[in-house]
Design an enzyme around this catalytic site. Structure first.
Site, PDB file in Angstrom:
ATOM      1  N   ASP A  42       0.806  -1.287  -0.188  1.00  0.00           N
ATOM      2  CA  ASP A  42      -0.154  -0.009  -0.065  1.00  0.00           C
ATOM      3  C   ASP A  42       0.674   1.253   0.244  1.00  0.00           C
ATOM      4  OD1 ASP A  42      -2.265   1.894   0.471  1.00  0.00           O
ATOM      5  OD2 ASP A  42      -3.508  -0.092   0.955  1.00  0.00           O
ATOM      6  N   HIS A 109      -2.377   3.211  -4.924  1.00  0.00           N
ATOM      7  CA  HIS A 109      -1.878   2.712  -3.543  1.00  0.00           C
ATOM      8  C   HIS A 109      -0.486   2.061  -3.676  1.00  0.00           C
ATOM      9  CE1 HIS A 109      -5.511   3.362  -1.011  1.00  0.00           C
ATOM     10  NE2 HIS A 109      -6.046   3.041  -2.006  1.00  0.00           N
ATOM     11  N   GLU A 173      -9.285   3.183  -5.681  1.00  0.00           N
ATOM     12  CA  GLU A 173      -8.736   4.162  -5.582  1.00  0.00           C
ATOM     13  C   GLU A 173      -7.613   4.608  -6.254  1.00  0.00           C
ATOM     14  OE1 GLU A 173     -10.723   4.634  -1.278  1.00  0.00           O
ATOM     15  OE2 GLU A 173      -8.691   3.940  -1.161  1.00  0.00           O
ATOM     16  N   TYR A 266     -16.633  -3.565   6.803  1.00  0.00           N
ATOM     17  CA  TYR A 266     -15.474  -3.165   7.303  1.00  0.00           C
ATOM     18  C   TYR A 266     -15.509  -2.963   8.811  1.00  0.00           C
ATOM     19  CZ  TYR A 266     -13.862  -1.771   2.864  1.00  0.00           C
ATOM     20  OH  TYR A 266     -13.049  -1.637   1.593  1.00  0.00           O
ATOM     21  N   TRP A 305      -9.018  -2.794   8.302  1.00  0.00           N
ATOM     22  CA  TRP A 305      -7.865  -1.933   7.968  1.00  0.00           C
ATOM     23  C   TRP A 305      -7.314  -1.474   9.104  1.00  0.00           C
ATOM     24  CZ3 TRP A 305      -6.686  -2.037   2.585  1.00  0.00           C
ATOM     25  CH2 TRP A 305      -7.940  -2.573   1.947  1.00  0.00           C
ATOM     26  N   GLU A 307      -5.225   1.470   9.710  1.00  0.00           N
ATOM     27  CA  GLU A 307      -4.444   2.617  10.110  1.00  0.00           C
ATOM     28  C   GLU A 307      -4.665   3.068  11.528  1.00  0.00           C
ATOM     29  OE1 GLU A 307      -6.497   2.267   7.332  1.00  0.00           O
ATOM     30  OE2 GLU A 307      -6.156   3.492   5.654  1.00  0.00           O
TER      31      GLU A 307
HETATM   32  C1  ACM Z   1     -10.753  -0.042  -0.016  1.00  0.00           C
HETATM   33  O1  ACM Z   1     -11.450   0.452   1.076  1.00  0.00           O
HETATM   34  N1  ACM Z   1      -9.875   1.010  -0.355  1.00  0.00           N
HETATM   35  C2  ACM Z   1     -10.745  -1.192  -0.648  1.00  0.00           C
END
Ligand code: ACM
Ligand code: ZN
Length: 392
Positions: A42, A109, A173, A266, A305, A307
């Site tokens: 990423d 990314h 993205e 998510y 994710w 972060e």
């Molecule tokens: C994503 O959440 N950018 C796949």
């Protein structure tokens, strides 16, 4: 039951130790998952040990500091997982009945990759590895033949480590900013006769899909890739962005999809935003999908994710029990009432007693508090400067 029952772990923004990964694998195997999607590349780091391009293991793997929201850490962060470590994860997953699906996210990314190999960008200038969250303009130059050569050489190394049927090539993205200003990309677009940047991106994705198919692997892509109507139907789209008409068209016309709508799946979002009952209510009734289209849903996957998740306790707290709800949807065992499901959760919780389930008060909150949840999320994680930067 869906044939693809997945869980995705982001090991870029924050890494997990092999013991932590194995412990998560134990839990998801017990819950009936059969795919471990491992997000390894990423903007903020590169986690795949690469022999052909060793600068990826040094330059691309380490960001100078981390500035995720309010907690700036002024220390270099990151390393690659060694090939032996990745093989160990693959072997452990295989023992537990899970395939590992590595993700090498292109053409967006890719800031970390480009920090080590700027010659693959449109301008050929040094790109900074990123230290914060965001969608970044640094993408691969798709007109440069060297880009395809390097990416496929790296993919070859991935394939040696990961023997599974599926390979994730990202596709999410990817801003077109540099492609608009790159004479090579503009020339290439004319030659290809494409009308949009989405189609331009897909000419590259389709080449990779073709390449991976020739190696006996099927590709998965995030569903923005379906915005270009030319996406190869051999690819499976991962439907995370909701209300995407081109994705619905892709699925209705025979393309396969994995459900990961972000407002259900998510699991890095707070419980105030995505409570347990919301996750349990996920199903294939996506507006616009025809009955034929629904048959093209091959799986369900919950990503997490990282972060804002630097330690495994927090990760477990966000995961459990919502991952149980995802497993019930994936196993098509979500026909029970929510109250009955909660009894199941209690029973499963006993079996998963070594995991952190400490968010109990949150689980039972309803989604009516969602705006409040977002407010809390933004307040907890973002600085005013970050918000300004994203908006203006
Ligand atoms: C994503 O959440 N950018 C796949
Ligand atoms: Zn270019």
């Amino acid at each position: 039951m869906f044939e693809y029952r997945g869980f995705m772990l982001d090991s870029v923004r924050h890494m997990q130790s092999l013991d932590e990964i194995k412990k998560l694998v134990d839990a998801i195997a017990l819950l009936g998952f059969n795919k471990f999607h491992w997000h390894l590349t990423d903007d903020q780091g590169w986690r795949f040990e690469c022999d052909s391009f060793p600068e990826l293991n040094t330059v691309a793997a380490v960001r100078p500091y981390s500035d995720f929201g309010k907690t700036r850490i002024n220390e270099p962060y990151g390393r690659v997982y060694s090939k032996d470590e990745m093989r160990e994860v693959v072997a452990y997953c295989a023992e537990k009945g899970l395939d590992v699906i590595p993700e090498f996210d292109v053409p967006g990314h890719t800031s970390a990759l480009l920090s080590a190999m700027p010659e693959l960008s449109c301008e050929g200038r040094k790109v900074k590895i990123k230290t914060h969250q965001g969608i970044f303009k640094d993408v691969l130059c798709l007109a440069n033949e060297k880009t395809f050569e390097v990416i496929t050489a790296i993919i070859d190394e991935f394939l040696e480590i990961f023997p599974g049927e599926y390979f994730h090539i990202g596709g999410d993205e990817a801003p077109s900013h540099h492609w608009k200003h790159c004479p090579h990309c503009q020339k290439r677009m004319k030659e290809l006769g494409v009308k949009s940047y989405a189609e331009y991106q897909n000419c590259f994705m389709n080449r990779l899909i073709d390449y991976l198919e020739s190696k006996g692997r099927h590709c998965i892509v995030w569903n923005e890739a379906a915005r270009g109507a030319n996406l190869d139907k051999r690819a499976i789209i991962q439907y995370w962005k909701e209300k995407e008409k081109p994705s619905i068209d892709f699925i209705n016309s025979g393309g396969k999809a994995i459900l990961s709508p972000f407002s259900y799946c998510y699991l890095d979002y707070d419980y105030l935003i995505t409570p347990l009952n919301r996750v349990y209510s996920l199903n294939s009734d996506i507006p616009g999908l025809t009955d034929e289209g629904k048959k093209n849903i091959v799986g369900v996957e919950a990503p997490i994710w990282t972060e804002y998740i630097s330690d495994i306790n927090r990760l477990e707290e966000l995961l459990f029990p919502r991952i149980i709800a995802v497993s019930k949807v994936a196993l098509a065992e979500n026909n029970k009432s929510y109250t009955e499901f909660l009894c199941d959760v209690n029973e499963i919780r006993n079996r998963l007693s070594s995991y952190n389930f400490c968010n109990e008060k949150m689980w039972t909150k309803s989604r009516t508090s969602m705006p409040l949840g977002w407010l809390k999320f933004v307040k907890d994680h973002y600085t005013i400067d970050f918000i300004k930067e994203q908006l203006f």
